[in-house]
Design a protein around this motif. Sequence first.
Motif, PDB file in Angstrom:
ATOM      1  N   ALA A 127     -29.326 -15.267 -24.481  1.00  0.00           N
ATOM      2  CA  ALA A 127     -30.755 -15.215 -24.162  1.00  0.00           C
ATOM      3  C   ALA A 127     -31.436 -13.955 -24.669  1.00  0.00           C
ATOM      4  O   ALA A 127     -32.634 -13.961 -24.957  1.00  0.00           O
ATOM      5  CB  ALA A 127     -30.943 -15.336 -22.652  1.00  0.00           C
ATOM      6  N   ASP A 160     -34.863  -9.485 -23.003  1.00  0.00           N
ATOM      7  CA  ASP A 160     -36.127  -9.802 -22.337  1.00  0.00           C
ATOM      8  C   ASP A 160     -35.987 -10.997 -21.399  1.00  0.00           C
ATOM      9  O   ASP A 160     -36.415 -10.956 -20.236  1.00  0.00           O
ATOM     10  CB  ASP A 160     -37.227 -10.073 -23.372  1.00  0.00           C
ATOM     11  N   GLU A 161     -35.397 -12.066 -21.882  1.00  0.00           N
ATOM     12  CA  GLU A 161     -35.267 -13.279 -21.077  1.00  0.00           C
ATOM     13  C   GLU A 161     -34.299 -13.075 -19.911  1.00  0.00           C
ATOM     14  O   GLU A 161     -34.528 -13.570 -18.804  1.00  0.00           O
ATOM     15  CB  GLU A 161     -34.784 -14.435 -21.968  1.00  0.00           C
ATOM     16  N   THR A 162     -33.234 -12.318 -20.138  1.00  0.00           N
ATOM     17  CA  THR A 162     -32.265 -12.071 -19.067  1.00  0.00           C
ATOM     18  C   THR A 162     -32.883 -11.226 -17.962  1.00  0.00           C
ATOM     19  O   THR A 162     -32.695 -11.501 -16.766  1.00  0.00           O
ATOM     20  CB  THR A 162     -31.008 -11.392 -19.635  1.00  0.00           C
ATOM     21  N   ASP A 215     -36.097 -11.016 -17.336  1.00  0.00           N
ATOM     22  CA  ASP A 215     -37.090 -11.887 -16.691  1.00  0.00           C
ATOM     23  C   ASP A 215     -36.440 -12.721 -15.592  1.00  0.00           C
ATOM     24  O   ASP A 215     -36.999 -12.872 -14.496  1.00  0.00           O
ATOM     25  CB  ASP A 215     -37.719 -12.840 -17.721  1.00  0.00           C
ATOM     26  N   LEU A 216     -35.271 -13.286 -15.886  1.00  0.00           N
ATOM     27  CA  LEU A 216     -34.569 -14.119 -14.907  1.00  0.00           C
ATOM     28  C   LEU A 216     -34.211 -13.322 -13.659  1.00  0.00           C
ATOM     29  O   LEU A 216     -34.379 -13.794 -12.525  1.00  0.00           O
ATOM     30  CB  LEU A 216     -33.299 -14.705 -15.544  1.00  0.00           C
ATOM     31  N   ARG A 248     -35.942  -2.268 -18.209  1.00  0.00           N
ATOM     32  CA  ARG A 248     -36.199  -2.583 -19.617  1.00  0.00           C
ATOM     33  C   ARG A 248     -36.081  -1.356 -20.525  1.00  0.00           C
ATOM     34  O   ARG A 248     -36.247  -1.462 -21.736  1.00  0.00           O
ATOM     35  CB  ARG A 248     -37.606  -3.179 -19.770  1.00  0.00           C
TER      36      ARG A 248
END
Length: 464
Positions: A48, A51-53, A55-56, A293
């Motif tokens: 992923a 960023d996507e990880t 976000d989760l 981040r």
Amino acid sequence: MAEIDPHWAWEPYKPSSESPWDLRKVGHLYRRAGFSAKWTELEAGVKAGPDETIDLLLKGGPGEESFESLRRSLAKSAILSNDDQQLRAGWLYWMLYSRHPLREKLTLFWHNHFATSNSKVQNVSFMLGQYELMQRYALGSFRDLLDQMSKDPAMMVWLDTRESKKGKPNENYAREVMELFSLGIGHYTEKDIREAARAFTGWDIDDGKAVFDPNQHDDTEKTVLGRKGKWQGEDIIRICLEQKSCPSFIAGKLFRFLISESIPAAPELLEPLADRFRKSDYDFGMLVETMLRSNLFFSPAAYRTRIKSPVEFVLGIVRPLEGRIGTPALATSLQSLGQDLFHPPSVKGWDDGPAWLNGQTLLLRQNLALALTSTEENRLSRGADPAALVEKLGKQSDQELVDFFLRLFYQDDVPSESRTRLLEYQKKAHGQAKPKHWTDKDAADQRVRTLCHLVLTLPEFQLA
């Protein structure tokens, strides 16, 4: 240690050839922002991207609504029985199986910040209410959390706010709201505390809720932190939040929790964070997201630089092994390791870092790791079986087994000597005698469990 550039530190991390997004970074993220990762989470995280990880983790996974229904049911049972042990076990269950592990991890952070013990409160309903307050604002407004904490029944009993009346103010809460909850030592005077204590007079508890009696409140003028007025409790909270030291103090505590206990939290490093925190009107979720981040979070300087708390150590075994175990016994084991949930040792909370480890607690940690990876008849091992996990994933050869456990728990980040010794053990174990009633599969499964326990005794496992 070389001086860290604050601008670089808090810029978002972007994968590069020098700092690629890989299994190690996913594991690091899940150790800090949760309670370690399952194999499927590690694999999904690599695919992923950062960023996507992240976000989760910030939003939580699917199914949290149905899990919340179960959580409320367990909470109601603990309240009806006023069972302290059931409350501890319930929270461990929520930490293990919640679809939003970051929220539970930050609730644990706030529990140590607003350290309140049921040893004095003696009311499971009050303690559960405080847990729910901290969980509700775990990624929310620190301003609102601090304000509501002053009216929280468990806190009112713990720091004697309900005993504070006109003419007889109690200074406990006024002191701790400055020293431990918002400003830190050295940013207030004893006179500030005495004056603020008068502002918190008049509160009591009725039918489990905070109530204000104006007849018991000192409504005369007070001077607190240079501000003069007929202040009430919420005014003191506002005045504390207006102080320059407040955002730096909170950012520094979160820095040590999420990023590093060994990197000096220098004022110049924290100032950009504190400034953003202040300008966001104390949006704690923004502060958490900025850290998770950041370049610094994913840097070698932050990697494995925190000692795991007992909760992190224990759940960091059970979650990756995908165990379904009885949390009441787990709660009891945590007491022996020094982290008794809902019973911090003092208003200052637990001493973390190196204080978690000594000769006795290291031995207890190794013994607990053995219990968690064993199938002997005890209340801890049921459902957390390394042999069942590798069978499900189709790992069979000695090389596959060693590689898998080192990837699962360390993302391959161990000295080559450790890997060699584990392989040598696994090969020798085939020649060991077995009980007559064991099948070949029984013997193979036992070798897997012993191998997993040996992996968990490597010194690197003590670090998050």
